[in-house]
Write a protein that holds these residues in place. Sequence first.
Motif, PDB file in Angstrom:
ATOM      1  N   TYR A 121      31.453  14.476  18.577  1.00  0.00           N
ATOM      2  CA  TYR A 121      30.201  13.733  18.542  1.00  0.00           C
ATOM      3  C   TYR A 121      29.512  13.876  17.185  1.00  0.00           C
ATOM      4  O   TYR A 121      29.539  14.935  16.572  1.00  0.00           O
ATOM      5  N   HIS A 122      28.925  12.785  16.714  1.00  0.00           N
ATOM      6  CA  HIS A 122      28.206  12.743  15.436  1.00  0.00           C
ATOM      7  C   HIS A 122      29.128  12.924  14.231  1.00  0.00           C
ATOM      8  O   HIS A 122      28.752  13.551  13.234  1.00  0.00           O
TER       9      HIS A 122
ATOM     10  N   HIS B   7      33.995  17.818  22.780  1.00  0.00           N
ATOM     11  CA  HIS B   7      34.076  17.879  24.237  1.00  0.00           C
ATOM     12  C   HIS B   7      35.260  17.065  24.736  1.00  0.00           C
ATOM     13  O   HIS B   7      35.554  15.993  24.207  1.00  0.00           O
TER      14      HIS B   7
ATOM     15  N   ASN C 193      29.835  21.333  13.319  1.00  0.00           N
ATOM     16  CA  ASN C 193      28.884  21.976  14.236  1.00  0.00           C
ATOM     17  C   ASN C 193      29.511  22.305  15.587  1.00  0.00           C
ATOM     18  O   ASN C 193      28.825  22.780  16.495  1.00  0.00           O
ATOM     19  N   ASP C 194      30.813  22.010  15.740  1.00  0.00           N
ATOM     20  CA  ASP C 194      31.564  22.292  16.960  1.00  0.00           C
ATOM     21  C   ASP C 194      31.031  21.493  18.152  1.00  0.00           C
ATOM     22  O   ASP C 194      31.048  21.973  19.295  1.00  0.00           O
ATOM     23  N   ASP C 195      30.582  20.279  17.912  1.00  0.00           N
ATOM     24  CA  ASP C 195      30.102  19.404  18.982  1.00  0.00           C
ATOM     25  C   ASP C 195      31.304  18.588  19.490  1.00  0.00           C
ATOM     26  O   ASP C 195      31.402  17.375  19.269  1.00  0.00           O
TER      27      ASP C 195
ATOM     28  N   GLY D 136      29.452  16.628  13.533  1.00  0.00           N
ATOM     29  CA  GLY D 136      29.773  17.251  14.804  1.00  0.00           C
ATOM     30  C   GLY D 136      31.010  18.131  14.732  1.00  0.00           C
ATOM     31  O   GLY D 136      31.116  19.130  15.459  1.00  0.00           O
TER      32      GLY D 136
END
Length: 322
Positions: A38-39, A50, A46-48, A43
Motif C-alpha cells: 500500500y502507498h 498485506h 514502511n512495511d505496509d 509503503g
Amino acid sequence: MKKIAVLTSGGDSPGMNAAVRAVVRTAIYNDIEVYGIYHGYQGLINDDIHQLDLGAVGDTIQRGGTFLYSARCPEFKEESVRQRGIENLRKRGIEGLVVIGGDGSYRGAQRISEECKDIQTIGVPGTIDNDINGTDFTIGFDTALNTIIESVDKIRDTASSHARTFIIEVMGRDCGDLALWAGLSVGAETIILPEVDTDIKEIAERIENGIKRGKKHSIIMVAEGCMSGEECSKELLKYINVDARVSVLGHIQRGGSPSGQDRVLASRLGGYAVELLLDGKTALGVGIRNNALTSTPFEEIFRNNKHEFDYNMFKLTKELSI
C-alpha cells in the motif's frame, strides 16, 4: 515461485485496479500467494504489506484510481532506503514484485533487481501520458483521452455560442500524445506539443484566416509540457485580437471509470507480468505492440527513453485543420 507482491506508484491512472486484479487472480490461479503493498514504494519501506485474496480484488475492475493507493517516494533513490524495502520483502519470502506505474516506478523496480538477485521485478505501464517506451499504449491513456474529448465537446458548445477561441490545457509533461490524439478527435484548429516547435504568430495568422472566411470559434489544444494555457493566451493576444478563454482540465483527466480498452489492456498486461515471473524473467517492462504482448528490458526502455512520437498523425491534424 510461491509468493509475489504488487504495488502502484506515481500518478494514478484509470485501469490500475484492473491491472492489480489481474496480477492477483492470475497468481492465485497458479497457486501463488499475493501481497499488496500500500502507498507505493513508501509503503514498501514502511512495511505496509498485506496478503490479498480473491475477494480483495472483487468489484474493482470498474473503479478508477488505485485501491492500493499511490505516493511519491524520492527517498527510494537512496540505497539504504531501498534495502529496508527489500528486507521487508525478504522476511515474507516474496520472490517477485510487479510494479504498476511510469518511468520513475520502473527505475525503482530496476534498482531492486540489480541489488537483490533473489527478487524478480516486472513493470506494468500505468500512466495517462502514454510516455513509456516499449509499448504502444499505457494503462489509463484511453480513458483520459475520452475524458478530454467529452470535456472539449462541451466547451465547443459555449465557444460557438460566444464566438470565442478556447485554449485547452491538457496533461503531458514530456509527451504530447494526449494533446495530439484529443486534438485530432475533437477537430482542434491548433495542437501545441513538446515534440514540435511552435510558432504562435503562425497560429494567430491561421485563426485570423479562419475568421475571414466566416469561422466563429477555435479550439487550441496545449500540452502542459510546452507552456501553460495562460502563457499561450498571452502570447496569442500579442498577434491577434480575439476573445480568448483558457480551460485547464487538470486532474479530472486522471479520474473516472476505466474504458473498456483500458480494462482489457490492464488485464492482459497484469496477467502477462505474472507469467513472466513464473518463467523466471526479471527487470522487464511489459507492453503491447500491434496488439501483441511484449516485454522490454528496463535498460532498453531507459536507453531509448522517449516514447515514439507519431509525426504522420501530427501532419494529418494540420491538413485537417485548414
